[in-house]
Design a protein around this motif. Structure first.
Motif, mmCIF file in Angstrom:
data_model
loop_
_atom_site.group_PDB
_atom_site.id
_atom_site.type_symbol
_atom_site.label_atom_id
_atom_site.label_comp_id
_atom_site.label_asym_id
_atom_site.label_seq_id
_atom_site.Cartn_x
_atom_site.Cartn_y
_atom_site.Cartn_z
ATOM 1 N N GLY A 1 16.581 -105.720 23.650
ATOM 2 C CA GLY A 1 17.906 -104.724 23.689
ATOM 3 C C GLY A 1 19.174 -106.073 23.589
ATOM 4 O O GLY A 1 20.417 -105.644 22.985
ATOM 5 N N THR A 2 19.075 -107.066 23.640
ATOM 6 C CA THR A 2 20.535 -108.804 23.327
ATOM 7 C C THR A 2 20.570 -107.689 21.552
ATOM 8 O O THR A 2 21.631 -108.074 21.823
ATOM 9 N N GLY A 3 19.616 -107.870 20.995
ATOM 10 C CA GLY A 3 20.179 -107.441 19.553
ATOM 11 C C GLY A 3 21.739 -106.337 19.692
ATOM 12 O O GLY A 3 22.099 -106.369 18.729
ATOM 13 N N PHE A 4 21.284 -105.579 20.474
ATOM 14 C CA PHE A 4 22.101 -104.076 20.128
ATOM 15 C C PHE A 4 23.303 -103.957 21.171
ATOM 16 O O PHE A 4 24.414 -103.073 20.648
ATOM 17 N N PHE A 5 23.111 -105.104 22.067
ATOM 18 C CA PHE A 5 24.241 -105.316 23.049
ATOM 19 C C PHE A 5 25.171 -106.486 22.448
ATOM 20 O O PHE A 5 26.428 -105.847 22.549
ATOM 21 N N LYS A 6 24.477 -107.259 22.459
ATOM 22 C CA LYS A 6 25.473 -108.547 22.082
ATOM 23 C C LYS A 6 26.813 -108.532 21.169
ATOM 24 O O LYS A 6 28.147 -109.235 21.607
ATOM 25 N N PRO A 7 26.328 -108.086 19.944
ATOM 26 C CA PRO A 7 27.428 -108.597 19.523
ATOM 27 C C PRO A 7 28.167 -106.980 18.955
ATOM 28 O O PRO A 7 29.852 -107.172 18.638
ATOM 29 N N ASN A 8 28.099 -105.962 20.179
ATOM 30 C CA ASN A 8 29.180 -105.185 19.705
ATOM 31 C C ASN A 8 30.328 -104.856 20.790
ATOM 32 O O ASN A 8 30.578 -104.956 20.579
ATOM 33 N N ILE A 9 29.985 -105.321 21.811
ATOM 34 C CA ILE A 9 30.708 -105.476 22.744
ATOM 35 C C ILE A 9 31.581 -106.667 22.048
ATOM 36 O O ILE A 9 32.981 -106.389 23.565
ATOM 37 N N SER A 10 31.375 -107.995 21.607
ATOM 38 C CA SER A 10 32.250 -109.252 21.140
ATOM 39 C C SER A 10 33.190 -108.014 20.019
ATOM 40 O O SER A 10 34.441 -108.910 20.676
ATOM 41 N N THR A 11 32.911 -107.209 19.343
ATOM 42 C CA THR A 11 33.497 -106.699 18.583
ATOM 43 C C THR A 11 34.558 -105.701 19.134
ATOM 44 O O THR A 11 35.595 -105.586 18.424
ATOM 45 N N MET A 12 34.025 -105.396 20.262
ATOM 46 C CA MET A 12 35.015 -104.007 20.508
ATOM 47 C C MET A 12 36.343 -105.006 21.514
ATOM 48 O O MET A 12 37.271 -104.139 21.260
ATOM 49 N N VAL A 13 36.105 -106.351 22.073
ATOM 50 C CA VAL A 13 36.936 -106.884 22.014
ATOM 51 C C VAL A 13 37.759 -107.073 21.351
ATOM 52 O O VAL A 13 39.443 -106.995 21.210
ATOM 53 N N GLY A 14 37.941 -107.331 20.251
ATOM 54 C CA GLY A 14 38.352 -107.368 19.393
ATOM 55 C C GLY A 14 39.232 -106.782 18.954
ATOM 56 O O GLY A 14 40.656 -106.554 18.062
ATOM 57 N N ARG A 15 38.773 -104.805 18.609
ATOM 58 C CA ARG A 15 39.860 -103.726 18.270
ATOM 59 C C ARG A 15 40.540 -103.933 19.077
ATOM 60 O O ARG A 15 41.084 -103.119 18.407
ATOM 61 N N LEU A 16 40.559 -104.445 20.500
ATOM 62 C CA LEU A 16 41.927 -104.353 21.593
ATOM 63 C C LEU A 16 43.427 -105.006 20.665
ATOM 64 O O LEU A 16 44.225 -104.275 21.508
ATOM 65 N N TYR A 17 42.935 -105.546 19.898
ATOM 66 C CA TYR A 17 44.080 -105.687 19.275
ATOM 67 C C TYR A 17 44.627 -106.436 18.293
ATOM 68 O O TYR A 17 43.666 -105.617 17.054
ATOM 69 N N LYS A 18 45.908 -105.652 18.091
ATOM 70 C CA LYS A 18 46.416 -105.774 16.221
ATOM 71 C C LYS A 18 45.470 -106.969 15.227
ATOM 72 O O LYS A 18 45.866 -107.874 15.918
ATOM 73 N N ASP A 19 45.827 -106.691 14.043
ATOM 74 C CA ASP A 19 45.193 -107.762 13.153
ATOM 75 C C ASP A 19 46.008 -109.162 13.290
ATOM 76 O O ASP A 19 45.514 -109.446 13.593
ATOM 77 N N ASP B 1 47.673 -109.696 15.461
ATOM 78 C CA ASP B 1 48.462 -110.184 17.785
ATOM 79 C C ASP B 1 48.010 -111.428 17.895
ATOM 80 O O ASP B 1 46.183 -111.814 17.885
ATOM 81 N N ASN B 2 49.074 -112.699 17.988
ATOM 82 C CA ASN B 2 48.348 -113.937 18.002
ATOM 83 C C ASN B 2 48.380 -114.289 19.833
ATOM 84 O O ASN B 2 47.310 -115.083 20.177
ATOM 85 N N ARG B 3 48.070 -113.523 20.737
ATOM 86 C CA ARG B 3 47.296 -113.089 22.113
ATOM 87 C C ARG B 3 45.724 -112.669 21.602
ATOM 88 O O ARG B 3 45.213 -113.161 22.802
ATOM 89 N N ARG B 4 44.831 -112.784 20.542
ATOM 90 C CA ARG B 4 43.417 -112.521 20.354
ATOM 91 C C ARG B 4 43.024 -113.758 21.257
ATOM 92 O O ARG B 4 41.560 -113.395 22.033
#
Length: 503
Positions: free
Chosen positions: A121-139, A141-144
Motif C-alpha cells: 500500500g505504501t508503495g502505491f501511495f507515497k511516491p505519487n502524492i509527493s509527485t503531485m506536489v511538484g506538479r503544482l509548480y511550473k518548472d 518556479d523558485n517557490r517550489r
C-alpha cells in the motif's frame, strides 16, 4: 473526465503556496500518522511481544522498512505507466487500511500479513502524492522548495501525533485507564487504520481541485483496454502479497532482494534515458548523486526506529524539562515536533535568500544536512557523560540531539523531493520519486545492519555497558556523516554543472 481547473490556473497561483497544497498536506499528514505510528512500534513489539532478541529485531526492522520504501519505486512505475497518481494513491490507501485492520485484530498472530499489506500500500501511495506536489509548480518556479518544506511539515505533523500516541498507548503511558492491558497493542495498531480512512476521504473529497494532475496516462486508449491494465495491476499487487509475507518474515531474503532491486532500477532508468536529450540525462545523473548520498543519510537517521528505540527504552530518563514523557514516544516524535516548529521558517529563509541571490544550491544544502546530522549524533554520543550508575542518561540532552538533526533533515529531505521533480523529465517523475524513496529503502536496510551490530556488541552487558557501546557507535556515525557532508560541499560545483539551470 471533467475538471474544474486547468493546470495553468493551478500553477499561476498568487502568494507563497497553491491552495491545492493544503489538501495534499492533510492527506499526507494522516497517512504519515499511520506509517510513523506503526514504524515506532515495530522493534519494541518484536522484542517485547514476539520475543525476538535485539539483534534479530534490528535486522527485521531494517528488512521491513527496506521493503516499504523499495516498493515505492515499483508503485511509482505503475503510476507513471498505468494507473496515474490518483488511482495509485487511492489503491495504496485501501491496502494500507487493510493491513492496519489486520494488525489491529491480532498483531501477534497476523503481524507479517498486516505488515505485507502495508508495504504494498505504501508503495502505491507515497511516491505519487509527493509527485503531485511538484506538479503544482511550473518548472522555473523558485517557490517550489518552500512548498515542499511546507508539505514536509504536514508529513511531520502526522508523524508527531502518531509517533508518540501509538507507542505511548501500547506501552501504557497513555490511556491506560481506558484501554485494557491485553488490548493495548490492538488499539495502537487500530489508530493507524482509522487515520488512513481519514486520509483517503480527504483526498477523494478534494481531488477535483487538482485539474488534470495525476489522471490516467492511458486515456488515449479504449476504455475496455484501460480497465484490463488497471484491474491487472490491482490483482497482481494482491497476488504478490504471499511472496512479500515470505520475504519480510525471513530477513535473510532481504539481502537477495536488495541486491536485485537497486541494479534493476538503475537499468530501467538507463533504458528510459535513451529517449531523452543529453541535457535531460545530465540532470538525471545529478539526481542520482542526491539519491546515492541520501542512502547514507537515512542509514544513520533511521536508527530512530531501530537501535535508538532500544536505547530510549533502557537508557533514557522519563522527563523533558521536568515534564514526564515516554522516552520512546520522544524518540519517535521529537524530530517531527521540531520539523513542525521550524519547517515553514526554513522554507521562508530559502525564499528570502533566493530573492537576494544568496541561496545555497541544492548540493550545498545536502552537505549542510550531513553536518547537522553529524552534530546530532555526536550529542547522542555525549549523553554517556551524563549517565548514572544504572546506565540511565538525560532525555533532555537526547532531545536536543534530535533538535540539531532536524535541521539536517530539513536541508535534505524536502529539498531532495523537490530536486527529484525539478531534475526529472515528466515521463519519469514518479519513477525518480520512487528511486528517491528506494534510496530510503537502502538506508533502512543499512540502518538495520548498523543497529544489529551495535546491539550485538552490547549483548549480555550491564545497562551501563550497553549505554557506552551504543554511545560509541553513535560517535562513529557522527564522524562518517561529517566526512560525507564535507565531500558533498567539495563536489558541489561539478554537480551544479550537471544540474544546469536547476537550482
Amino acid at each position: 473526465m471533467a475538471q474544474n481547473v486547468t493546470i495553468e490556473e493551478i500553477q499561476n497561483f498568487k502568494g507563497k503556496y497553491p491552495k491545492q497544497l493544503w489538501y495534499l498536506f492533510f492527506s499526507e499528514m494522516w497517512e504519515r500518522f499511520s506509517f510513523y505510528g506503526m514504524r515506532g512500534m515495530l522493534v519494541i513489539f518484536m522484542v517485547n511481544q514476539l520475543n525476538m532478541n535485539a539483534v534479530n529485531a534490528n535486522l527485521q526492522y531494517g528488512a521491513t522498512q527496506a521493503f516499504v520504501y523499495a516498493f515505492t519505486f515499483i508503485g511509482g512505475m505503475f503510476a507513471d505507466k498505468i494507473l496515474g497518481f490518483r488511482k495509485s494513491l487511492f489503491w495504496g490507501g485501501i491496502l494500507m487500511i487493510a493491513g492496519s485492520v489486520i494488525l489491529a485484530l491480532d498483531p501477534h498472530q497476523f503481524f507479517f500479513i498486516g505488515i505485507s499489506f502495508t508495504i504494498i500500500g505504501t508503495g502505491f501511495f507515497k511516491p505519487n502524492i509527493s509527485t503531485m506536489v511538484g506538479r503544482l509548480y511550473k518548472d522555473d518556479d523558485n517557490r517550489r522548495d518552500a512548498g515542499f518544506s511546507f508539505f514536509y511539515m504536514g508529513v511531520n505533523l502526522g508523524a508527531l501525533i502518531g509517533g508518540y500516541l501509538c507507542i505511548a498507548v501500547a506501552n501504557g503511558s497513555m490511556m491506560s485507564a481506558i484501554v485494557p492491558e491485553h488490548l493495548r497493542w490492538n488499539v495502537a495498531f487500530g489508530f493507524a487504520a482509522i487515520v488512513m480512512v481519514i486520509s483517503l476521504l480527504t483526498f477523494v473529497q478534494t481531488q477535483k481541485s487538482l485539474g488534470d494532475i495525476g489522471i490516467s496516462p492511458l486515456l488515449s486508449l479504449e476504455n475496455s483496454r484501460i480497465k484490463v491494465y488497471e484491474y491487472g495491476t490491482y490483482l497482481g499487487s494482491l497476488a504478490v502479497i504471499p511472496v512479500i509475507i515470505l520475504l519480510v518474515s525471513n530477513s535473510g531474503y532481504t539481502d537477495i532482494f536488495m541486491y536485485i532491486i537497486g541494479p534493476c532500477s538503475l537499468l530501467y532508468l538507463l533504458f528510459e534515458m535513451r529517449n531523452f536529450s543529453a541535457s535531460e540525462n545530465k540532470k538525471l545523473l545529478a539526481a542520482l548523486v542526491f539519491v546515492l548520498f541520501s542512502i547514507i543519510f537515512w542509514a544513520f537517521f533511521e536508527q530512530s526506529g531501530g537501535s535508538l528505540s532500544l536505547f530510549a527504552e533502557s537508557n533514557l530518563s522519563k522527563t523533558v524539562l521536568g515534564v514526564p514523557l515516554d522516552p520512546n514516544g520522544v524518540n519517535n516524535s521529537a524530530n517531527s515536533f521540531f520539523v513542525i516548529a521550524f519547517a515553514a521558517l526554513v522554507g521562508l529563509v530559502w525564499l528570502w535568500m533566493s530573492k537576494r541571490k544568496i541561496e545555497p544550491n541544492t548540493v550545498v544544502k545536502f552537505g549542510l544536512g550531513f553536518l547537522f546530522l553529524a552534530g546530532g549524533f555526536y550529542i547522542f554520543y555525549y549523553t554517556k557523560f551524563f549517565a548514572n550508575v544504572n546506565g540511565v542518561t538525560s532525555l533532555d540532552l537526547f532531545t536536543f540531539g534530535w533538535f540539531i538533526i532536524t535541521f539536517g533533515e530539513l536541508c535534505l529531505s524536502p529539498i531532495g523531493m523537490s530536486a527529484m521533480t525539478k531534475l526529472s523529465p515528466q515521463k519519469v517523475q514518479a519513477v525518480m520519486m520512487g528511486m528517491w524513496f528506494l534510496a530510503s529503502a537502502y538506508g533502512q536496510y543499512f540502518a538495520g545492519l548498523l543497529g544489529a551490530n551495535i546491539a550485538g556488541a552490547s549483548e549480555n552487558s550491564t545497562n551501563l555497558e550497553k549505554l557506552i557501546v551504543y554511545a560509541d557507535g553513535y560517535k562513529q556515525l557522527a564522524i562518517y556523516a561529517l566526512i560525507a557532508g564535507v565531500l558533498l560541499i567539495v563536489i558541489s560545483p561539478l554537480v551544479k554543472k550537471l544540474m544546469q539551470e536547476v537550482r
